[in-house]
Scaffold this active site. Structure first.
Site, PDB file in Angstrom:
ATOM      1  N   PRO A  72       8.521   0.975  -5.448  1.00  0.00           N
ATOM      2  CA  PRO A  72       8.163  -0.445  -5.332  1.00  0.00           C
ATOM      3  C   PRO A  72       8.107  -0.879  -3.873  1.00  0.00           C
ATOM      4  CG  PRO A  72       9.779  -0.132  -7.062  1.00  0.00           C
ATOM      5  CD  PRO A  72       9.641   1.189  -6.374  1.00  0.00           C
ATOM      6  N   CYS A  73       7.095  -1.679  -3.559  1.00  0.00           N
ATOM      7  CA  CYS A  73       6.818  -1.983  -2.152  1.00  0.00           C
ATOM      8  C   CYS A  73       7.058  -3.445  -1.782  1.00  0.00           C
ATOM      9  CB  CYS A  73       5.370  -1.625  -1.829  1.00  0.00           C
ATOM     10  SG  CYS A  73       4.159  -2.542  -2.824  1.00  0.00           S
ATOM     11  N   GLN A  74       7.416  -4.291  -2.763  1.00  0.00           N
ATOM     12  CA  GLN A  74       7.462  -5.730  -2.500  1.00  0.00           C
ATOM     13  C   GLN A  74       8.416  -6.096  -1.359  1.00  0.00           C
ATOM     14  OE1 GLN A  74       7.684  -4.261  -5.441  1.00  0.00           O
ATOM     15  NE2 GLN A  74       6.486  -5.309  -7.003  1.00  0.00           N
TER      16      GLN A  74
END
Length: 361
Positions: A72-74
Site C-alpha cells: 500500500p502506497c497511501q
C-alpha cells in the site's frame, strides 16, 4: 519462475509476471472484491486477509524464484497525508519479511514515485535498500513512467529490484530496462476496440455529474488545472491519460469528450480553456455539455492495459478502485521480463558505477 505475489489486488502485476513466464504459486490481498477478481481471472491460489497473519504458511514454500508485489502506497503518496506511521506504510517491512522467509532468487517491489524520489523518504528508502542487502541481494531502484512501456497513461512508479548475489554490486536498472521500452499507443487507439459507452462491451457507465467550476484553477494546458468541480480531469484522447486514481467512481473519475473520441472533433475543453483564459468572467457554475461524460470501468481497465474481457468483481465503485490501485499490466510485464531474462541467464546484470541516485527512464 516459481513466484509469490504480495498485495496482489486485482492482478495487474501478476498478469505481467505470468506473461513473462511466472508460475504464481501463492498470492495475497486484504480486499475481498480484489481477491474475488483475482480468483475469477487468474486462479484460486490467492489467500484473502492480512499478510502478517499468513507468514507462517509462507515458510513452507520451497525453491521460490521470485517475489513480486506493490505494498500500500497511501502513506508515501503526495496525494495522501505522507505519514510514515500510517499502518499501510508499514507493509513495506512485511514485504521485506516475506523475502527473508521465502529467500527467492529475485524480487520486485512497486510503489509510488514519491518513495523513490522525495528527500523526505530518503531515510526509509535507504533503510529498505540496506535491509535487502543484508538479506543477500544486490539491490537498486528506478522510477519508471508507464508511457515508456506500452501504457497510455502518465503514471510514474518506483520499482525496487533485487537479485540474490553480490551485495556490493548495485544493478544499473536504467540501462537494464532500456531494451524493454515500447512506446504506448494513444488513448484513442487504446479504446478503439470498445463500443460506445453504455453499449456492448463498454456497458459500465459512471453517472457522476460534470459541472464547470465558477472559479477554475487555470494552467497553460487545458488538461491541467481544475476547470471542473471535483478532481476528474479531461482525457487527452490523442495523447496519454493522467494517472488513473483509485478514487474513481464519482467526481474524481476522468472526463471523456465523446465528440472528440467518436467524431474526431476538436476537443471542447481546448476551446473552453481558451475562452476563459481570455476572459475569466465567462466561467460559470453550470452543467457541462452532455457530450462530456465520465470514463467507464471498461475504458479505465483498457488504459491500465488489463486484457480485453477481464472480469472485475464487486460494486462498480469497487471495480474502479481495483483498477486504480493496480500496476498497469504492460508496465509490470516489462519489469518482470527483465528480471526473468536475468534469472534465465539471457542477460547479465549491469553494475552501477558510483553512488546510487534516483533514476528515471
Amino acid at each position: 519462475m516459481k513466484t509469490v505475489s504480495l498485495f496482489s489486488g486485482a492482478g495487474g502485476l501478476d498478469i505481467g509476471a505470468i506473461k513473462a513466464g511466472a508460475n504464481i504459486i501463492w498470492a495475497n490481498d486484504i480486499m475481498k472484491d480484489a481477491c474475488a477478481t483475482y480468483k475469477k481471472n487468474i486462479g484460486d491460489h490467492i489467500v484473502c486477509g492480512d499478510l502478517n497473519e499468513h507468514l507462517e504458511e509462507l515458510s513452507e514454500l520451497q525453491n521460490v524464484d521470485l517475489v513480486i508485489g506493490g505494498p500500500p502506497c497511501q502513506g508515501f503518496s503526495v496525494a495522501g497525508k505522507m505519514n510514515p506511521e500510517d499502518p499501510r506504510s508499514q507493509m513495506i517491512w512485511a514485504y521485506q519479511e516475506v523475502v527473508s522467509i521465502v529467500n527467492p532468487r529475485a524480487f520486485i517491489l512497486e510503489n509510488v514515485k514519491a518513495l523513490g524520489a522525495l528527500s523526505k523518504w530518503e531515510g526509509i528508502r535507504n533503510q529498505l535498500l540496506d535491509g535487502f542487502r543484508k538479506l543477500g541481494y544486490s539491490t537498486s531502484y528506478i522510477v519508471l513512467n508507464a508511457t515508456d512501456f506500452d501504457v497510455p497513461q502518465v503514471r510514474e512508479r518506483v520499482f525496487v529490484v533485487g537479485f540474490k548475489g553480490d551485495i556490493n554490486m548495485t544493478p544499473n536498472l536504467h540501462e537494464m530496462m532500456q531494451p524493454y521500452k515500447r512506446k504506448a499507443k494513444t488513448v484513442r487507439d487504446t479504446l478503439s476496440f470498445l463500443d460506445k459507452a453504455g453499449f456492448g462491451n463498454n456497458i459500465s457507465t459512471c453517472n457522476a455529474k460534470i459541472t464547470l467550476a465558477a472559479t477554475p484553477v487555470l494552467r497553460k494546458s487545458p488538461y491541467a488545472g481544475m476547470l471542473f468541480n471535483g478532481l476528474g480531469r479531461p482525457l487527452k484522447i490523442d495523447g496519454y491519460s493522467a494517472t488513473l486514481p483509485a478514487s474513481m467512481g464519482g467526481n474524481k473519475t476522468p472526463i471523456v469528450d465523446e465528440r472528440e473520441l467518436y467524431n474526431k472533433e476538436q476537443p471542447w475543453i481546448v476551446r473552453y480553456h481558451e475562452s476563459i483564459t481570455a476572459d475569466p468572467t465567462k466561467a460559470k457554475f453550470e452543467l457541462a455539455p452532455q457530450f462530456l461524460r465520465r470514463l467507464t470501468v471498461e475504458e479505465a481497465a483498457a488504459i491500465q492495459t488489463f486484457p480485453n474481457g477481464y472480469q472485475f468483481q464487486g460494486s462498480q465503485c469497487s471495480k474502479y478502485t481495483q483498477i486504480g490501485n493496480a500496476v498497469p499490466c504492460n508496465l509490470g510485464y516489462a519489469v518482470c521480463q527483465m528480471v526473468a531474462d536475468v534469472l534465465n541467464k539471457k542477460v547479465k546484470i549491469t553494475p552501477t558505477i558510483g553512488k546510487q541516485t534516483t533514476l528515471k527512464l
